[in-house]
Each structure stands twice: as structure tokens, then as C-alpha cells.
Design an enzyme around this catalytic site. Sequence first.
Site, mmCIF file in Angstrom:
data_model
loop_
_atom_site.group_PDB
_atom_site.id
_atom_site.type_symbol
_atom_site.label_atom_id
_atom_site.label_comp_id
_atom_site.label_asym_id
_atom_site.label_seq_id
_atom_site.Cartn_x
_atom_site.Cartn_y
_atom_site.Cartn_z
ATOM 1 N N GLY A 123 0.783 -1.235 0.000
ATOM 2 C CA GLY A 123 0.000 0.000 0.000
ATOM 3 C C GLY A 123 0.807 1.273 0.000
ATOM 4 N N PRO A 177 4.924 -4.731 -1.216
ATOM 5 C CA PRO A 177 4.707 -3.605 -2.124
ATOM 6 C C PRO A 177 4.395 -4.089 -3.546
ATOM 7 C CG PRO A 177 7.059 -3.956 -1.814
ATOM 8 C CD PRO A 177 6.353 -4.945 -0.915
ATOM 9 N N GLY A 178 3.376 -3.531 -4.159
ATOM 10 C CA GLY A 178 3.098 -3.825 -5.564
ATOM 11 C C GLY A 178 3.342 -2.546 -6.351
ATOM 12 N N ARG A 179 2.417 -1.618 -6.161
ATOM 13 C CA ARG A 179 2.478 -0.324 -6.842
ATOM 14 C C ARG A 179 3.838 0.366 -6.696
ATOM 15 N NH1 ARG A 179 -2.222 2.698 -6.990
ATOM 16 N NH2 ARG A 179 -2.882 1.382 -5.264
ATOM 17 N N ARG A 213 -8.379 3.127 -13.746
ATOM 18 C CA ARG A 213 -8.228 3.713 -12.408
ATOM 19 C C ARG A 213 -8.852 5.097 -12.273
ATOM 20 N NH1 ARG A 213 -4.044 4.955 -10.386
ATOM 21 N NH2 ARG A 213 -4.624 4.515 -8.226
ATOM 22 N N CYS A 257 -17.408 3.996 -25.560
ATOM 23 C CA CYS A 257 -18.752 4.567 -25.562
ATOM 24 C C CYS A 257 -19.245 4.712 -24.143
ATOM 25 C CB CYS A 257 -19.685 3.672 -26.366
ATOM 26 S SG CYS A 257 -19.167 3.651 -28.067
ATOM 27 N N GLU A 258 -18.682 5.718 -23.468
ATOM 28 C CA GLU A 258 -18.951 5.883 -22.039
ATOM 29 C C GLU A 258 -18.384 7.256 -21.682
ATOM 30 O OE1 GLU A 258 -19.952 3.716 -19.319
ATOM 31 O OE2 GLU A 258 -19.520 5.536 -18.187
ATOM 32 N N TYR A 303 -1.680 -1.741 -11.799
ATOM 33 C CA TYR A 303 -3.149 -1.737 -11.893
ATOM 34 C C TYR A 303 -3.685 -1.116 -13.168
ATOM 35 C CZ TYR A 303 -2.271 -2.909 -7.062
ATOM 36 O OH TYR A 303 -1.780 -3.511 -5.930
HETATM 37 C C1 LIG Z 1 -3.144 -5.145 -2.992
HETATM 38 C C2 LIG Z 1 -2.356 -5.755 -1.923
HETATM 39 C C3 LIG Z 1 -1.001 -5.454 -1.806
HETATM 40 C C4 LIG Z 1 -0.292 -4.471 -2.699
HETATM 41 O O1 LIG Z 1 -0.779 -3.182 -2.609
HETATM 42 P P1 LIG Z 1 0.018 -1.981 -3.319
HETATM 43 O O2 LIG Z 1 -0.848 -0.810 -3.071
HETATM 44 O O3 LIG Z 1 0.125 -2.322 -4.760
HETATM 45 O O4 LIG Z 1 1.345 -1.900 -2.652
HETATM 46 C C5 LIG Z 1 -0.280 -6.092 -0.824
HETATM 47 N N1 LIG Z 1 -0.867 -6.990 0.007
HETATM 48 C C6 LIG Z 1 -2.167 -7.308 -0.087
HETATM 49 C C7 LIG Z 1 -2.730 -8.304 0.826
HETATM 50 C C8 LIG Z 1 -2.965 -6.694 -1.058
HETATM 51 O O5 LIG Z 1 -4.254 -7.010 -1.132
#
Ligand SMILES: *Cc1c(COP(=O)(O)O)cnc(C)c1O
Length: 463
Positions: A278, A321-323, A360, A391-392, A421
Site C-alpha cells: 500500500g 509492495p506492488g504499486r 483507475r 462509448c462511455e 493496476y
Molecule cells: C493489494 C495488496 C497489496 C499491494 O498493494 P500496493 O498498493 O500495490 O502496494 C499487498 N498486500 C495485499 C494483501 C494486497 O491485497
Amino acid sequence: MSRSAHPAGPRHADVLPEGHYSAPPADLNVLDPKVWAQTVTRGEDGAVRVGGVDVKTLAEQFGTPAYFIDEADFRARARAWRTAFGADADVFYAGKAFLSRAVVRWLHEEGLNLDVCSGGELTTALSGGMPADRIAFHGNNKSAEEITQAIESGVGRIVLDSFQEIVRVAHIAHSLGRRQRVQIRVTVGVEAHTHEFIATAHEDQKFGIPLAGGQAAEAVRRALQLDGLELIGIHSHIGSQIFDMSGFEVAAHRVVGLLKDIRDEHGVELPEIDLGGGLGIAYTSDDDPREPHEIAKALTEIVSRECDAARLRTPRISVEPGRAIVGPTAFTLYEVGTIKPLEGLRTYVSVDGGMSDNIRTALYDAEYSVALVSRASDAEPMLVRVVGKHCESGDIVVRDAFLPADLAPGDLIAVPATGAYCRSMASNYNHALRPPVVAVNDGEARVIVRRETEDDLLRLDVG
Ligand SMILES: *Cc1c(COP(=O)(O)O)cnc(C)c1O
């Protein structure tokens, strides 16, 4: 004449319309390194390059719209997280942000682990060569097939999300003759977004088991009794696009409180704590994300302080971390189509993609930046809304931004920070063909996920 009678009519010229924008930047040709991938630069000829390759060449070779990912930047960010957390912690990249086999290989090579939350993500992870014991399996409604697939392939942990799942996973593990390592996901009553966190009873969500009312403690009690499970820790994930660490502070405090209760009740000190992901990134120049080493230092200090106070051995920390890893490393390249100035309002710039490649903005009211990248321009800034071809009317890519007033059909524009995402949430709305993901590195560009074709669409339609 009342405005409501003519909602789209001209307004007084020096009153800017509503929106989330500050004054136009001094020079529209300057690319803010905060929001663009590391190797992105504007060349002498005015055209932008990534990994040493000109966007005009990329557009000719791969078409538009397309996502271009800066491999060197991805690896550097992955490595920075890994290094910041060191050998006593684990970094799990959240695959849902963007997952492909090339990305899995980069993560593996850089020493990261991987989170998946579906059978499809697990298959991609394994197929990309991630060792199963470095994979964590998430989800609030894992199917029996997914649980079986996860246990049989030997995933390092399954994150349990409900009372029913505790029994289900234990049962499947038992019937396969396995003892599965698991964590229990709890909700700590904190929801964090961007600059604020709300410490209310935010248990009102589908994920996790609430700490409140002793539910999480009861889940632990049950998990500890089942042979099929080896309970290794507690998991908490509090939100997304977070800049302020105080939400993590509250979460860590509450999770450690549970670990202490578990020790007191069962005489067991669980060895792991997962604080989720997150962490925020810069979508516009107004965002100021923290560096991985600052985040690592803050989280590590919080957890050890809380554990010292509770006289617990500090557990092994993991983060997800993803984002924060993939988000900043990619941009979406579009070709400008129709341009529609609405006097006194703004100019609508249509591109050849839209909500099918970036949902998003429509979904979360996300903010993005945009730049003219096929050439430089000294024209005045004009207020634009970049919209797609679907079309939105909610099909908006960038709600409010400035582009040079001499923008013309055929120009290439790019939206930075679309690594997370966007491709992973892309759809076939209006039977759009989902764009390719192209990795660029050291003067070379290589497709890692190809563009969909009309044959792909028709193949699914069995007639
Ligand atoms: C979505 C998610 C993440 C990654 O969130 P980011 O905002 O991309 O860092 C990590 N852990 C869990 C359990 C999630 O659902």
C-alpha cells in the site's frame, strides 16, 4: 442567464473550470523525474526516450496504445526494497499490480518473493520460475481447486482470510498429507489512504478477520489445533497509495498486541508478522513518496519498539509492495486523435485507448499526469482532459492536465506511472484489444505481453 440553463455554455474566460490542478508548469517540455521512469529523457530533437529508445520508433514498431516498462528501473526499485529490508525481512511483490513471466524472472533474480491471489497468478508465477516456497497465496474466497493447487505446488504460505478457510485449508492439507504454513489475515481497525488514516472500526470490509471482539484470537485458537496447519504469523494490510506511516504504526501496535495475547494464552511466539503493502507513488508532481530505506527503517523500528514493550522476540517482518515497485516504471503511449476545444471549459483530447487500458481514473478518481512526447513544443499551455475512445462518458484517462496548445492529431502523448493496476485491470470493453507490454532496456525493446488480436477475441466466442 443562469448557468444551469446552459451547463456546457461558455463561461467567463478567466475563470478556470473546476478540477484538481495547480497552475500549469513553467515548462511543459520538462519531465518530472518523480513521475517518470528512471531512464526516461527528452532528447535533443525533442522526442522522449526510454531505455535509450525513441518513442516514435517504439510507436512504429509496437503500435499504440502500448505500455512501455523500463526494465532497469524495475530491477533497481525491486533491489532497493530488498536491500532496504535486508536479510532479516522478506519483500513479497504483490503480483496483482502487474504480473508476467518476465517480471517474475526479474523478481527472482533480484531476490524478491511474490504474492499471488488467484490460480491464474499462481500459474504465471510458477511458470515464470519463482520457487514455490517464495510464493504467498492470498484471497478472501480461494476455491478448493486453488487451495489444492497452492498446497500441491508447495507455496511458502497461504494467508487465511476467514473461519471457513481455516478449516478448508487444514482439511485439504491433511488429505494431501501435508502441513501447510499459514498466516492469519486480521483487520486492525485502521484504513489508510494517501495522507490520512482512519482509525475507526474499519472492520467493515470483506478481507480479514477482525481483531475486535476477540475474533482474530479465536481464529488463532482454531488454527493452532489443526494438524494440517503450521501457523507462522499474523498478516495485516491497511490500504493503498499511503504516504503517512502513522497508519502502519497503529496496525503494528495492534498486531503485536495480538502476538502478546497469543504468547500469554498458548505459550507460543509466532515467528512472522506481515505488514502488507500500500505504499504510495508519485502520479503527479504534487505527490511525495518515501524512499524504500525510509519505509524499512520506520517499519522495522515500529515493530521492534512494540515487541520490546511487549517483551516479545521481534518477529521476522515481511512487506508486500506492488504499486511502489512497478507503478513508476511504466508509461502508456497513446496517439492523439480528435481534439475538441470547449470554450471556457477545457479541451478534450481523445486517444486511441482509454478506460480499457486504464480504469483507475474512472474507478477511483485517480490522478495522472500527461506529456507530449513525440516532439517538444513552445506553445502556450492549454487545459485538457485526456479521454479514451470508448462509448462511455466516464471514459477519462487524465482528468485535468496541461498540454501545449499546438497539440495535433498524430502527436504521441504518454501517461506516466501506469505500471501498476493498468494492464492488470485492463478489459475488452467495446471489444478493445488489450495493449502489449514492452520492456525497454539498454537500447533494446522486447514484447513481454503481446497485443491482443481480433483472433484472440473470436477464439473465445464459440458461436
Ligand atoms: C493489494 C495488496 C497489496 C499491494 O498493494 P500496493 O498498493 O500495490 O502496494 C499487498 N498486500 C495485499 C494483501 C494486497 O491485497
